[in-house]
Design an enzyme around this catalytic site. Sequence first.
Site, PDB file in Angstrom:
ATOM      1  N   GLU A   1      82.331 -39.403 -39.353  1.00 15.32           N
ATOM      2  CA  GLU A   1      83.603 -38.893 -38.809  1.00 15.32           C
ATOM      3  C   GLU A   1      83.652 -37.382 -38.621  1.00 15.32           C
ATOM      4  OE1 GLU A   1      83.332 -40.672 -41.611  1.00 15.32           O
ATOM      5  OE2 GLU A   1      84.594 -39.876 -43.232  1.00 15.32           O
ATOM      6  N   ASN A   2      82.657 -36.659 -39.142  1.00 17.26           N
ATOM      7  CA  ASN A   2      82.634 -35.228 -38.839  1.00 17.26           C
ATOM      8  C   ASN A   2      82.051 -34.961 -37.454  1.00 17.26           C
ATOM      9  OD1 ASN A   2      80.131 -36.090 -40.029  1.00 17.26           O
ATOM     10  ND2 ASN A   2      79.505 -33.956 -40.103  1.00 17.26           N
TER      11      ASN A   2
END
Lengths: 232, 218
Positions: free
Chosen positions: B47-48
């Site tokens: 998710e980064n």
Amino acid sequence: MNKIVESADAALDGLQDGMTLMVGGFGLCGIPEKSIAALVRRGVKGLTCISNNAGVDDFGLGLLLQTRQIKKMISSYVGENAEFERQMLSGELQVDLIPQGTLAERCRAGGAGIPAFFTPAGYGTEVAEGKETREFNGKMYVLEDWLRADFALVKAWKGDRFGNLVYKRTARNFNPMMAMAGKVTVAEVEELVEPGELDPDEIHTPGIFVNRIFQGKGYEKRIEQRTTRKRN
Amino acid sequence: MALTKEQMAQRIARELKDGYYVNLGIGIPTLVANYVPEGMNIVFQSENGILGMGPFPYDGEEDADLINAGKQTVTLLPGSSIFDSSTSFAMIRGQHVQLTVLGAMEVTDTGDIANWKIPGKMVKGMGGAMDLVASAENIIVCMMHANKAGESKLLKKCSLPLTGVKCVKKVVTDLGVFDITPEGFKLLERAPGLSVEEIKAKTEGRLVVGSDVAEMIL
């Protein structure tokens, strides 16, 4: 058009006590190292910092916690940071924890002129307490408002004097949205290039969002969790 | 025998389908990447800002600008892409990610989950967990069946602050595999050598047991 300033210190001209800042980065990846160092030198106090994380004890925003320059943090995850923990538990530091996707979208909304939006994240949890909720197509959503900042401090890989930016790998993270949401956006880059050198098709942040740009030297780029595998 | 962490990951890997985009949480879920069946194409999302995340780099090839959501150095596979955090959560909220696997401290028989905060202890934050659980169509929780004090983590009601409500679809513990159904936790498979009675005794939430619950095949 020339947005180049000669130093990080010059880039922070006008940044005062009590201001709200956005600071790019995920963990220590893609943080504006040079602007943070300049904030320490500037000595401004009572800052509200919007940043996904709060650095570690001796790097990133942790440096501004050591010097007690931060009054409030707005983050999604504050990780392993002993000084942060001490200040939070003693009540010296206010902390607003919000879901990571909501944080990203609130910054984007701030930059895009959208005062609020509905998200499913946090519905039915303490994050939604006191907030308007609404049903759309049978599912419940929470109203979240935009975030904007007096200064947005971002870090990119390459940039030009128009303020066009290209980020490297996962150092992109929150930087593009924060660049959009600052009244004054300061970009620090590893390489300052001539206009035209960056392919217009490959620019991540168009220069319109950036007010000041400078080239930083000697980036430390500290790795938080060095994980490797052995060669066979 | 209760499953090891590796066996739990191995069992969850059997839920993967060719072409899935998958987000794995920190901890045991990360191990699932080690058990992708040969020939199956799975794209891991971090998710980064990564699609197509690869294994850890070889010694000496770490890149400070390339990390996963656990801040560990990683690599990219051919066909990978990089994007900002807003785009990343658009993938998650917009239900473009087909499977989310994450750990938990408590799960209820209606699919509520608590995994981010213990009152009285230092709160580190929810990170992306609330966005993930609020949006994923398919969430598998992977956790030990009981906490360190031996108390069931499969409950009627969470005692800890919630991360999301009515969102978990399946739970894989060291004792078995459970679907969340309107009637409660439905026991689908039990760990090899474990009796239904042993699992019942360790489950506080409503448990539904069919006439013939298969032993897990690993």
